[in-house]
Scaffold this active site. Sequence first.
Site, PDB file in Angstrom:
ATOM      1  CD  GLU A 262      13.845   0.344   6.881  1.00 31.66           C
ATOM      2  OE1 GLU A 262      13.023   1.320   5.854  1.00 31.66           O
ATOM      3  OE2 GLU A 262      14.474  -0.208   6.832  1.00 31.66           O
TER       4      GLU A 262
ATOM      5  CE  LYS B 138      -1.829   2.722   2.649  1.00 33.95           C
ATOM      6  NZ  LYS B 138      -1.840   4.493   1.817  1.00 33.95           N
TER       7      LYS B 138
HETATM    8  P1  NAD Z   1       2.826   8.706   7.071  1.00 33.18           P
HETATM    9  O1  NAD Z   1       3.615   8.436   8.221  1.00 33.18           O
HETATM   10  O2  NAD Z   1       2.060   9.879   7.470  1.00 33.18           O
HETATM   11  O3  NAD Z   1       2.586   8.014   5.665  1.00 33.18           O
HETATM   12  C1  NAD Z   1       3.251   6.330   6.054  1.00 33.18           C
HETATM   13  C2  NAD Z   1       2.088   5.779   5.271  1.00 33.18           C
HETATM   14  O4  NAD Z   1       1.105   5.095   6.188  1.00 33.18           O
HETATM   15  C3  NAD Z   1       1.539   5.951   3.617  1.00 33.18           C
HETATM   16  O5  NAD Z   1       0.823   4.917   2.640  1.00 33.18           O
HETATM   17  C4  NAD Z   1      -0.122   5.977   4.426  1.00 33.18           C
HETATM   18  O6  NAD Z   1      -1.372   5.664   3.977  1.00 33.18           O
HETATM   19  C5  NAD Z   1       0.151   4.987   5.965  1.00 33.18           C
HETATM   20  N1  NAD Z   1      -0.743   5.329   6.494  1.00 33.18           N
HETATM   21  C6  NAD Z   1      -1.322   6.519   7.556  1.00 33.18           C
HETATM   22  N2  NAD Z   1      -1.745   5.939   8.635  1.00 33.18           N
HETATM   23  C7  NAD Z   1      -2.138   4.722   8.859  1.00 33.18           C
HETATM   24  C8  NAD Z   1      -2.956   3.063   9.297  1.00 33.18           C
HETATM   25  N3  NAD Z   1      -3.745   3.825  10.708  1.00 33.18           N
HETATM   26  N4  NAD Z   1      -2.600   2.298   8.935  1.00 33.18           N
HETATM   27  C9  NAD Z   1      -1.576   1.378   7.828  1.00 33.18           C
HETATM   28  N5  NAD Z   1      -0.923   2.765   7.246  1.00 33.18           N
HETATM   29  C10 NAD Z   1      -1.112   3.723   7.472  1.00 33.18           C
HETATM   30  O7  NAD Z   1       4.605   9.108   6.355  1.00 33.18           O
HETATM   31  P2  NAD Z   1       4.492  10.018   5.143  1.00 33.18           P
HETATM   32  O8  NAD Z   1       3.822  11.597   5.502  1.00 33.18           O
HETATM   33  O9  NAD Z   1       4.158   9.138   4.068  1.00 33.18           O
HETATM   34  O10 NAD Z   1       6.118   9.925   5.252  1.00 33.18           O
HETATM   35  C11 NAD Z   1       6.906  10.768   5.309  1.00 33.18           C
HETATM   36  C12 NAD Z   1       7.568  10.353   7.371  1.00 33.18           C
HETATM   37  O11 NAD Z   1       8.471   8.829   6.694  1.00 33.18           O
HETATM   38  C13 NAD Z   1       9.105  11.426   7.237  1.00 33.18           C
HETATM   39  O12 NAD Z   1       8.474  10.936   9.202  1.00 33.18           O
HETATM   40  C14 NAD Z   1      10.303   9.958   6.909  1.00 33.18           C
HETATM   41  O13 NAD Z   1      11.011  10.766   7.620  1.00 33.18           O
HETATM   42  C15 NAD Z   1       9.370   8.685   6.972  1.00 33.18           C
HETATM   43  N6  NAD Z   1      10.437   8.186   6.415  1.00 33.18           N
HETATM   44  C16 NAD Z   1      11.687   7.347   6.887  1.00 33.18           C
HETATM   45  C17 NAD Z   1      12.442   6.572   5.767  1.00 33.18           C
HETATM   46  C18 NAD Z   1      13.101   5.825   6.777  1.00 33.18           C
HETATM   47  O14 NAD Z   1      13.934   5.160   5.998  1.00 33.18           O
HETATM   48  N7  NAD Z   1      13.013   5.544   8.210  1.00 33.18           N
HETATM   49  C19 NAD Z   1      12.256   6.889   4.612  1.00 33.18           C
HETATM   50  C20 NAD Z   1      11.312   7.615   4.019  1.00 33.18           C
HETATM   51  C21 NAD Z   1      10.226   8.441   5.120  1.00 33.18           C
END
Ligand code: NAD
Length: 485
Positions: free
Chosen positions: A254, A179
Amino acid sequence: MRADVGGVAVAEGHFVNGERLDSTSTFEVRSPLEWSTKLADVARGTSEVADLAVGAARDAFSSWASLGVGERASYLRRLAELIERHVEEIALVECLDMAMLHDSLRERVIPRAARNFRAYAELAERYSPRVWNSQGTHNEVLRHPAGPTVVITPWNAPFMLSTWKCAPALAAGNTVVLKPAEWAPLSCSLLMDLVDEAHFPPGVFNLVQGLGEEVGARLVADPRVRRISFTGSPETGRSIALAAAQNLTPFTAELGGKGPFIVFEDGDLDAAADRAAAMYDDAGQVCLAGTRLLVSEQVLDSFLERFRVAVDRHVLGDSRDPATTLSPLIHPEHLARVEGFIARAVAHGDRVIFGGRRWREGQLWYEPTLVAPHSNDAEIVQREVFGPVLTVQSFGDEAEAVDLANSTPYGLSAIVYTSSQSRADRMARALRAGTVWVNCFLVRDLTAPFGGIGLSGVGREGGEYALDFHSDLTTYQVREATTRG
Ligand code: NAD
């Protein structure tokens, strides 16, 4: 249904059990390069679609798991080849969808996705179980595929990050439901065309589109799912951990970063300044970026002079233009979030040294910004902004540098500039981070463990670590005198 995205026909539906599933319920996807441009109406997944996709992954699991590892590896290699053949379209669609620089996507990021599949094909094939004798027994560690796996990914570099997580799951013998993030879902849809073209058995690799709190939450709560691999924010990481806890589903997360970028007086200041200016690349939407500049007070002024020159070389513009180095933010809501951080910083007495505003009204670019915080406890130091915003602080000695570096709840990456090998060794041991880079950045060996400490993550992926995570391990012990036959 397919949308025309820059001349590429992108399927707007899910991909479940080897077939596209369209939906009457959709969400709009717009381009950060020109927010008035709608790119597609993508299927908005429901509980029913989530259940169907997990069911398909469940049904496909036993035959995929029982294929020889070499046969699974050949599917992965075929997919890698197809990605290489379609780099241009994938790069263009992802550029329009999330505004990462087109050249960087084409030359570095999308080819890395192909590398992910090749690397895990090879690692899985090369696996030799640990074998040893102990207390009169012969011992072996056996790896069994774990089951259907849900992979949830964020919007930054969505194609590459998704493949980084799906490749080890598939190589280990698990089936996958992916997803991607709703703010940049299009390139992963192209991946499913390639999965189809590579003739993956139906149900082995599925894609569900939709909103996190709807279809994402349903997927991770499904008791048939045996692994969850998540990349995203710590807030969502917590929700997923709670859902995983209900079914005791093993998960890795991550998460965000707030990496220190430490410059010692004996470091190469020109190289450090150039690298620090690159922390604004991709509009700072990089989890691994070193966003807290910590500079020895002995060289603070000379470093900042060089840094300013390097930052001034950035060119804000359209991500398709090769001259552009700084792209817009992904979404108006994200721009508002970044602006909120700066407004609160100013209100609390932090000083904006440069930037701190939009580039042009009505667009999503934000100027590279440097903030001198009033204290190390300032929100701008302690929380991830995920935009083109760095802070700068000075330190007196190595011990203070370590204290400042380790003072946030995150621990994903740390970057150090020093010419002293012994200092490099000491810093690597003292810093609380999943990866420490000294005099370099983003050197990624796919066999190395990857993950974060504290708010930056749970568990490790990368190389054998990911293959172990996606497997159930059995310790097999047999009394040495047992006769064969
Ligand atoms: P997010 O947590 O808002 O969303 C990530 C994913 O989770 C999306 O696909 C979203 O639809 C899904 N999601 C949201 N709520 C959910 C739930 N309740 N249950 C299941 N899935 C759910 O993050 P974002 O805004 O898309 O990305 C930015 C964040 O990702 C930043 O904090 C960034 O640092 C982090 N990030 C970390 C890494 C790493 O390797 N550590 C890499 C890239 C991004």
